[in-house]
Design a protein around this motif. Sequence first.
Motif, PDB file in Angstrom:
ATOM      1  N   GLY A  20      -5.478  11.166  13.467  1.00  0.00           N
ATOM      2  CA  GLY A  20      -4.943  10.753  14.748  1.00  0.00           C
ATOM      3  C   GLY A  20      -4.921   9.267  14.998  1.00  0.00           C
ATOM      4  O   GLY A  20      -4.283   8.804  15.937  1.00  0.00           O
ATOM      5  N   SER A  21      -5.587   8.468  14.151  1.00  0.00           N
ATOM      6  CA  SER A  21      -5.620   7.019  14.378  1.00  0.00           C
ATOM      7  C   SER A  21      -5.172   6.216  13.158  1.00  0.00           C
ATOM      8  O   SER A  21      -5.310   4.993  13.144  1.00  0.00           O
ATOM      9  N   ALA A  22      -4.645   6.880  12.146  1.00  0.00           N
ATOM     10  CA  ALA A  22      -4.248   6.194  10.916  1.00  0.00           C
ATOM     11  C   ALA A  22      -2.991   5.350  11.131  1.00  0.00           C
ATOM     12  O   ALA A  22      -2.120   5.682  11.927  1.00  0.00           O
ATOM     13  N   SER A  23      -2.904   4.276  10.379  1.00  0.00           N
ATOM     14  CA  SER A  23      -1.702   3.443  10.346  1.00  0.00           C
ATOM     15  C   SER A  23      -1.208   3.392   8.912  1.00  0.00           C
ATOM     16  O   SER A  23      -1.985   3.529   7.966  1.00  0.00           O
ATOM     17  N   GLY A  24       0.074   3.203   8.750  1.00  0.00           N
ATOM     18  CA  GLY A  24       0.663   3.149   7.420  1.00  0.00           C
ATOM     19  C   GLY A  24       2.164   3.325   7.492  1.00  0.00           C
ATOM     20  O   GLY A  24       2.809   2.879   8.445  1.00  0.00           O
ATOM     21  N   LEU A  25       2.716   4.024   6.499  1.00  0.00           N
ATOM     22  CA  LEU A  25       4.154   4.239   6.424  1.00  0.00           C
ATOM     23  C   LEU A  25       4.460   5.716   6.217  1.00  0.00           C
ATOM     24  O   LEU A  25       3.850   6.368   5.365  1.00  0.00           O
ATOM     25  N   LEU A  26       5.412   6.210   6.981  1.00  0.00           N
ATOM     26  CA  LEU A  26       5.960   7.545   6.753  1.00  0.00           C
ATOM     27  C   LEU A  26       7.268   7.377   6.012  1.00  0.00           C
ATOM     28  O   LEU A  26       8.163   6.652   6.466  1.00  0.00           O
TER      29      LEU A  26
ATOM     30  N   VAL B 227       1.634   3.456  13.549  1.00  0.00           N
ATOM     31  CA  VAL B 227       0.588   2.602  14.114  1.00  0.00           C
ATOM     32  C   VAL B 227      -0.328   3.475  14.964  1.00  0.00           C
ATOM     33  O   VAL B 227       0.130   4.151  15.886  1.00  0.00           O
ATOM     34  N   ASP B 228      -1.601   3.479  14.608  1.00  0.00           N
ATOM     35  CA  ASP B 228      -2.603   4.261  15.337  1.00  0.00           C
ATOM     36  C   ASP B 228      -2.188   5.724  15.492  1.00  0.00           C
ATOM     37  O   ASP B 228      -2.302   6.312  16.566  1.00  0.00           O
ATOM     38  N   GLY B 229      -1.681   6.305  14.410  1.00  0.00           N
ATOM     39  CA  GLY B 229      -1.348   7.725  14.386  1.00  0.00           C
ATOM     40  C   GLY B 229      -0.034   8.103  15.039  1.00  0.00           C
ATOM     41  O   GLY B 229       0.265   9.290  15.182  1.00  0.00           O
ATOM     42  N   ARG B 230       0.756   7.120  15.441  1.00  0.00           N
ATOM     43  CA  ARG B 230       2.031   7.407  16.105  1.00  0.00           C
ATOM     44  C   ARG B 230       3.184   6.723  15.385  1.00  0.00           C
ATOM     45  O   ARG B 230       3.045   5.588  14.910  1.00  0.00           O
ATOM     46  N   LEU B 231       4.340   7.411  15.336  1.00  0.00           N
ATOM     47  CA  LEU B 231       5.539   6.806  14.775  1.00  0.00           C
ATOM     48  C   LEU B 231       5.922   5.593  15.613  1.00  0.00           C
ATOM     49  O   LEU B 231       5.967   5.673  16.838  1.00  0.00           O
ATOM     50  N   ALA B 232       6.183   4.472  14.975  1.00  0.00           N
ATOM     51  CA  ALA B 232       6.542   3.241  15.678  1.00  0.00           C
ATOM     52  C   ALA B 232       8.060   3.144  15.814  1.00  0.00           C
ATOM     53  O   ALA B 232       8.690   2.186  15.383  1.00  0.00           O
ATOM     54  N   LEU B 233       8.635   4.165  16.437  1.00  0.00           N
ATOM     55  CA  LEU B 233      10.073   4.190  16.690  1.00  0.00           C
ATOM     56  C   LEU B 233      10.367   3.524  18.024  1.00  0.00           C
ATOM     57  O   LEU B 233       9.513   3.495  18.919  1.00  0.00           O
ATOM     58  N   GLY B 234      11.592   3.038  18.176  1.00  0.00           N
ATOM     59  CA  GLY B 234      12.025   2.511  19.461  1.00  0.00           C
ATOM     60  C   GLY B 234      12.201   3.646  20.460  1.00  0.00           C
ATOM     61  O   GLY B 234      12.232   4.835  20.091  1.00  0.00           O
TER      62      GLY B 234
END
Length: 137
Positions: A32-38, A104-111
């Motif tokens: 739930g808090s991971a950051s990275g790339l999907l 970022v922090d477990g969430r997709l960084a979409l607009g």
Amino acid sequence: MRSETLRVHTGGRETVHDLTRECAEFVAAYDGSASGLLHVFVPHATAGIAILETGAGSDDDLLAALADLLPADDRWRHRHGSAGHGRSHVMPALIPPYATVPVVDGRLALGTWQSICLVDLNVDNPDREVRLSFLEG
């Protein structure tokens, strides 16, 4: 790296199929808090992945634009399947079979209005696979 395959039934019509919910669930299930790339990849020669607004007509506009750019007629050298099937093999040069989205922090960084979508013009293949891979970093 964590990876999973989604099975998507697109039916016998051209479609823009929203995968955002499945992508968000996949990322959330990792940590739930991971950051990275999907990374989203469709292993088919006749489908693509697009990031666009859906539900406000943009998905239909995309299909209309592709119909203008890649008409479903007999001009295509690749000629097996339904009329215009060859255009489905050209489409991934315009809409690639992959997209990478920051997490970022477990969430997709979409607009705000962005969605992750499978784009499929191939009416001859109603079932697709989509590979989701999350690389934490």
